[in-house]
Design an enzyme around this catalytic site. Structure first.
Site, short mmCIF file in Angstrom:
data_model
loop_
_atom_site.label_atom_id
_atom_site.label_comp_id
_atom_site.label_asym_id
_atom_site.label_seq_id
_atom_site.Cartn_x
_atom_site.Cartn_y
_atom_site.Cartn_z
CB SER A 43 -0.93 0.02 1.21
OG SER A 43 -1.99 -0.89 1.04
NE ARG A 285 -3.62 2.39 -14.50
CZ ARG A 285 -3.47 2.45 -13.19
NH1 ARG A 285 -3.49 1.35 -12.48
NH2 ARG A 285 -3.32 3.61 -12.59
C1 FAD Z 1 3.47 0.77 -7.53
C2 FAD Z 1 1.99 0.80 -7.26
C3 FAD Z 1 1.29 2.00 -7.30
C4 FAD Z 1 -0.08 2.03 -7.07
N1 FAD Z 1 -0.75 3.21 -7.11
C5 FAD Z 1 -2.08 3.26 -6.86
C6 FAD Z 1 -2.79 4.50 -6.87
O1 FAD Z 1 -2.23 5.56 -7.09
N2 FAD Z 1 -4.13 4.46 -6.62
C7 FAD Z 1 -4.80 3.31 -6.37
O2 FAD Z 1 -6.02 3.35 -6.16
N3 FAD Z 1 -4.13 2.12 -6.33
C8 FAD Z 1 -2.80 2.07 -6.55
N4 FAD Z 1 -2.14 0.87 -6.51
C9 FAD Z 1 -2.86 -0.33 -6.04
C10 FAD Z 1 -3.05 -0.24 -4.52
O3 FAD Z 1 -1.88 0.27 -3.94
C11 FAD Z 1 -3.37 -1.60 -3.92
O4 FAD Z 1 -4.42 -2.22 -4.60
C12 FAD Z 1 -3.77 -1.44 -2.44
O5 FAD Z 1 -2.83 -0.67 -1.75
C13 FAD Z 1 -3.90 -2.82 -1.84
O6 FAD Z 1 -4.06 -2.69 -0.45
P1 FAD Z 1 -4.31 -3.99 0.40
O7 FAD Z 1 -4.44 -3.56 1.82
O8 FAD Z 1 -5.41 -4.78 -0.17
O9 FAD Z 1 -2.99 -4.88 0.20
P2 FAD Z 1 -1.44 -4.62 0.55
O10 FAD Z 1 -1.13 -3.23 0.84
O11 FAD Z 1 -0.70 -5.31 -0.52
O12 FAD Z 1 -1.26 -5.41 1.92
C14 FAD Z 1 -1.24 -6.81 1.98
C15 FAD Z 1 -0.86 -7.24 3.37
O13 FAD Z 1 -1.01 -8.64 3.49
C16 FAD Z 1 0.16 -9.21 4.08
N5 FAD Z 1 0.24 -10.60 3.64
C17 FAD Z 1 0.34 -11.09 2.39
N6 FAD Z 1 0.37 -12.44 2.44
C18 FAD Z 1 0.25 -12.80 3.74
C19 FAD Z 1 0.22 -14.05 4.43
N7 FAD Z 1 0.30 -15.19 3.78
N8 FAD Z 1 0.11 -14.04 5.79
C20 FAD Z 1 0.03 -12.85 6.47
N9 FAD Z 1 0.05 -11.65 5.86
C21 FAD Z 1 0.16 -11.63 4.51
C22 FAD Z 1 1.27 -8.31 3.58
O14 FAD Z 1 2.44 -8.46 4.34
C23 FAD Z 1 0.59 -6.95 3.75
O15 FAD Z 1 0.65 -6.53 5.08
C24 FAD Z 1 -0.77 0.83 -6.77
C25 FAD Z 1 -0.07 -0.38 -6.72
C26 FAD Z 1 1.30 -0.40 -6.97
C27 FAD Z 1 2.03 -1.71 -6.94
#
Ligand code: FAD
Length: 545
Positions: A43, A285
């Site tokens: 994130s 995209r």
């Molecule tokens: C470079 C980049 C830029 C981006 N820019 C944007 C943007 O500008 N706007 C937008 O809307 N989206 C953007 N995105 C997408 C967005 O950032 C993500 O979709 C979002 O942050 C996902 O959040 P999340 O909490 O679901 O997952 P994450 O932030 O990926 O968190 C996942 C969590 O799960 C944990 N985890 C994983 N596997 C396990 C396991 N087996 N056991 C325990 N813990 C585990 C990890 O350690 C982490 O803490 C971007 C993505 C990237 C890669």
């Protein structure tokens, strides 16, 4: 070892933290699990911003048009009531994020600044420079700490998901592997929320974090959880090759006016503008990535004409990363860009309350598949991360299930024995070797353009890796999680390829050269389930394919 909690949240990125904080605000006791601190979750990489239509600040924009753009961008695969549920909460979520200390950029007149992202009919992306993810993570970390101090949230760091405690279609908690004790703990919970992010590790080098490996999806799939739309994988058109990963050149660079071109006979060809007119560089995209692929030429992104002052002000991180990783001064020269795997529209199939087909098992954030259909619009996933987290938390808080949990200690002991035995297995196949092969297979056979042959080859390869996975030697020099997660990751890869093979049409991010047309018969989400080693696909609301 065992533990108990009201809500077990697995993953501590923006969606996991938002869910934990919301549940805690309702008076529930929450355990928040992740191998690393939130500041290292994917994130923090989110750069460009978060979409929302905020009343009184819309400049002609409406929630209805946010809904329409999202449905259209996603190839009309998501359901309108689902997308409505997302877009209608945009204003509330921006206000919430501000209230906990997220500082959004403002214009010279003091009004909130918004930028244009691909596929949007209005400028509706709120941002904090190009570090929106970092700012939101920082604010949420402080909220989590507040509830930790109040005894409502308990963090389990260095802890990884192992498997679900599931019986008769009901989830009672999860087995966690603690890297510190190197043992399994059964954590019983009234609700489990998966917030484990995307599936980057399946593909090796991507724009995202290798912490997002898809293991939890693969493992829970093996335990009966239905997955959805796995074939829709977003390739971001503008990424920069570096030794470690593909660095994202944020869509903000094109939002500010950046132009894509290739060189032919010594002249620049602005191919997107030539084909799609003024808005060519800001098409969705999937479309831009495909056009870049089809040119079969090296492509550059030029922002230099914006001038140093504007570049420093609006896209400073793009400037810094190009200079730092490749020595490119974007105020003077164009950036060499190519598409790379970036976001996963597929994941756990969830309903409007973010519950999976297993009672009391929820999924939020990028690992949940619901809003983005066949292609996600930039800026919509941060909105989805917070919205899904709040929605799940509200449902959980309103539940009155009797929390009587069966005893899973025998299951835990069996799994502990398996881990111990595997640690002693003799074999010549290290885990790393199979992971590298898998990444190669997925990059080659599940690229921007696929066909029956490439997908069939991919399936054959992954089946072979799955057979050999039983013989692998656990590498004692890496985290045990890295070893035991292999089979789940391979299973997910097999499910992704199977889903892509079953969709005999092209839509959004899924382009089949042998079925280039969009087919109305496939205007449904793909659901896939696992039945004793068999991978079964069907179209939602339709049936077998
Ligand atoms: C470079 C980049 C830029 C981006 N820019 C944007 C943007 O500008 N706007 C937008 O809307 N989206 C953007 N995105 C997408 C967005 O950032 C993500 O979709 C979002 O942050 C996902 O959040 P999340 O909490 O679901 O997952 P994450 O932030 O990926 O968190 C996942 C969590 O799960 C944990 N985890 C994983 N596997 C396990 C396991 N087996 N056991 C325990 N813990 C585990 C990890 O350690 C982490 O803490 C971007 C993505 C990237 C890669």
């Amino acid at each position: 070892m065992e533990d108990r909690t009201n809500v077990l949240v697995i993953g501590s990125g923006i969606s996991g933290m938002s869910c934990a904080v919301r549940c805690a605000s309702f008076g529930l006791d929450v355990t928040l699990v992740s191998p690393f601190i939130s500041e290292r979750s994917q994130s923090v990489m989110a750069a460009g911003g978060i979409n929302a239509v905020v009343e009184g600040n819309d400049e002609g924009d409406t929630v209805a048009s946010h809904i329409e753009d999202t449905l259209k961008g996603g190839g009309y695969l998501a359901k309108e009531e689902e997308v409505r549920a997302l877009c209608e909460r945009g204003g509330e979520i921006i206000e919430y994020l501000k209230s906990i200390g997220t500082v959004f950029s403002v214009n010279e007149d003091g009004r909130p600044a918004k930028r244009a992202f691909g596929g949007q009919s209005h400028k509706r992306t709120y941002y904090c420079g190009t570090s929106t993810g970092k700012q939101i993570v920082s604010a949420l970390v402080m909220e989590v700490r507040r509830y930790e101090a109040a005894g409502r949230i308990k963090r389990r760091l260095m802890s990884c998901f192992h498997s679900g405690l599931i019986v008769d279609g009901v989830c009672h908690g999860a087995l966690l592997f603690d890297e510190t004790t190197r043992g399994l703990t059964a954590v019983y919970a009234d609700a489990v929320v998966m917030a484990t992010g995307g599936q980057n590790a399946l593909f090796g080098k991507t724009t995202g974090s290798t912490q997002c490996d898809g293991y939890a999806e693969g493992q829970l799939f093996r335990q009966g959880v239905v997955l959805k739309n796995l074939e829709f994988i977003q390739y971001h058109p503008t990424t920069l090759e570096t030794a470690q990963k593909r660095m994202l050149i944020s869509e903000a660079a094109r939002g500010e006016g950046g132009r894509l071109f290739y060189v032919e006979n010594g002249h620049r060809v602005y191919f997107m503008e030539e084909k799609y007119g003024e808005k060519g560089n800001l098409m969705t995209r999937d479309l831009i990535s495909r056009e870049m692929y089809l040119t079969k030429k090296d492509v550059w992104l030029d922002v230099s004409f914006l001038g140093e002052e504007l570049i420093r002000k609006r896209i400073p991180e793009v400037m810094e990363l190009c200079l730092k990783y490749r020595g490119i001064d974007i105020t003077k020269e164009p950036i060499p860009v190519a598409p790379s795997v970036h976001f996963f529209m597929g994941g756990f199939a969830v309903g409007l309350h973010h519950e999976t087909n297993i009672r009391n098992l929820f999924a939020v954030g990028e690992c949940a598949s619901i809003y983005h259909g066949a292609n996600r619009l930039g800026g919509n996933s941060l909105l989805a991360a917070v919205c899904s987290a709040f929605t799940a938390a509200e449902e959980i808080a309103g539940r009155r299930d009797n929390a009587v949990h069966p005893d899973f200690s025998k299951y835990r002991d069996e799994q502990s024995d398996i881990l111990e035995k595997k640690g002693k297995t003799e074999s010549r196949f290290p885990v790393n070797y199979i992971r590298d092969l898998l990444a190669e297979t997925m990059q080659n056979d599940l690229g921007i353009v696929r066909d029956e042959k490439s997908l069939g080859n991919g399936i054959k390869d992954v089946d072979y890796y799955l057979e050999t996975a039983d013989l692998i030697k656990y590498d004692n020099s890496v985290m045990p999680y890295f070893n035991y997660s292999l089979v789940g990751i391979l299973t997910l890869a097999r499910a992704v390829l199977t889903s892509a093979l079953s969709r005999r049409e092209s839509r959004g991010a899924h382009f089949r050269s042998d079925h280039p047309e969009t087919d109305r018969d496939f205007a449904h989400a793909t659901l896939i389930s696992y039945d004793n080693g068999a991978y079964r696909t069907r179209l939602e609301d339709k049936g077998e394919v």
